[in-house]
Design an enzyme around this catalytic site. Structure first.
Site, short mmCIF file in Angstrom:
data_model
loop_
_atom_site.label_atom_id
_atom_site.label_comp_id
_atom_site.label_asym_id
_atom_site.label_seq_id
_atom_site.Cartn_x
_atom_site.Cartn_y
_atom_site.Cartn_z
N ASN A 10 34.94 56.27 41.26
CA ASN A 10 36.28 56.34 40.68
C ASN A 10 36.15 56.72 39.20
OD1 ASN A 10 38.89 55.98 39.84
ND2 ASN A 10 38.95 53.76 40.16
N LYS A 12 38.49 57.37 37.19
CA LYS A 12 39.63 56.84 36.42
C LYS A 12 40.22 57.93 35.52
CE LYS A 12 37.86 52.21 37.03
NZ LYS A 12 37.75 50.83 36.51
N HIS A 96 44.51 49.93 43.58
CA HIS A 96 43.51 49.54 42.57
C HIS A 96 44.11 48.51 41.63
CE1 HIS A 96 40.63 49.72 39.29
NE2 HIS A 96 39.78 50.22 40.16
N GLU A 98 43.98 48.05 38.56
CA GLU A 98 44.59 48.56 37.33
C GLU A 98 46.05 48.97 37.58
OE1 GLU A 98 40.23 49.85 35.75
OE2 GLU A 98 41.53 51.41 36.53
N GLU A 166 37.28 44.30 44.92
CA GLU A 166 36.98 44.47 43.50
C GLU A 166 37.51 43.27 42.72
OE1 GLU A 166 36.29 48.80 42.25
OE2 GLU A 166 38.44 48.52 42.36
N GLY A 172 34.64 46.69 34.77
CA GLY A 172 34.48 47.19 33.41
C GLY A 172 34.09 46.14 32.39
N SER A 212 31.63 46.60 38.10
CA SER A 212 30.44 46.75 37.27
C SER A 212 29.17 47.00 38.09
CB SER A 212 30.27 45.54 36.35
OG SER A 212 31.35 45.46 35.44
#
Length: 254
Positions: A10, A12, A96, A98, A166, A172, A212
């Site tokens: 991904n 992003k 996702h 985010e 996730e 991250g 990560s």
């Protein structure tokens, strides 16, 4: 039949046209296990989808990072599933964290998106995962079960879904779920699917880990019996993505 290892990258909201071409060149020159061993999908921003699709080696595939919840029309700024199909893009990432957190996408909205994308012929990487507060309060399994249920409520055929676990606290941040923590949630997700969707789907669905993942930890994570691959963020923009793809061989030999 075993579940084929799956590695998604991904990208992003990153990259210039020059950087994207450089990443694709690295991928195209890489020696990785065959398609029989590992399925590789990379997900550039919408604006680079066609460039990547046209330049990328034929044994790797391309995913969009999102698509709209229904047919296109007066939805400024959105991209529809039909458009992705028209471009020849086979995969899409939906739900996702985010987007759940920054854009307030609810479980139900994500479930609707997954169902619509599948109905148009896309394959879906559907993301679930808990925040740090949810993990510390002991509600991880309830959270991921509710997120998965919202998809199960709308979908009858799971053949074209990969489920990505996730943990939000690991995305991250450099913090990684230990192999045991990842395995625990993956196993519980598989049990939930077994009990609520069916034994056949539970046995065949690929549940991949994201948060990560890098070249240094991917092999150990891959040894876990219910970890069927990875959804990789930052490391998918670097040459170490190749090492992560190669971790598929660990699974194959275990």
């Amino acid at each position: 039949m075993g579940r084929k290892f799956f590695v998604g990258g991904n990208w992003k909201c990153n990259g210039t046209i020059e950087e994207v071409k450089k990443i694709v060149t690295i991928l195209n020159e890489a020696e990785v296990p065959s398609e029989d061993v590992v399925e590789v999908v990379v997900s550039p921003p919408f604006i680079f989808l066609s460039v990547v699709k046209n330049l990328l080696r034929s044994d790797f595939h391309v995913a969009a990072q999102n698509c709209w919840v229904r047919k296109g029309g007066a939805f400024t700024g959105e991209v529809s599933a039909e458009m992705l199909i028209n471009l020849g893009i086979p995969w899409v990432i939906l739900g996702h964290s985010e987007r759940r957190q920054l854009l307030n996408e609810s479980n139900e909205f994500v479930g609707d998106k997954v169902a619509y994308a599948l109905s148009q012929g896309l394959k879906v990487i559907a993301c679930v995962g808990e925040t740090l507060e949810q993990r510390e309060s002991g509600s991880t399994l309830d959270v991921v079960a509710a997120q998965t249920k919202a998809i199960a409520d709308k979908v009858s055929n799971w053949d074209n879904i990969v489920l990505a676990y996730e943990p939000v606290w690991a995305i991250g941040t450099g913090k990684v779920a230990t192999p045991a923590q990842a395995q625990e949630v993956h196993l519980e997700l598989r049990k939930w699917i077994h009990n609520n969707v069916g034994a056949e789907v539970a046995a065949s669905i690929r549940i991949i880990y994201g948060g990560s993942v890098n070249g240094g930890n991917s092999k150990e994570l891959a040894t876990q019996p219910d970890v069927d691959g990875f959804l990789v963020g930052g490391a998918s923009l670097k040459p170490e993505f190749i090492d992560i793809i190669k971790s598929a061989t660990v699974k194959n030999s275990s």
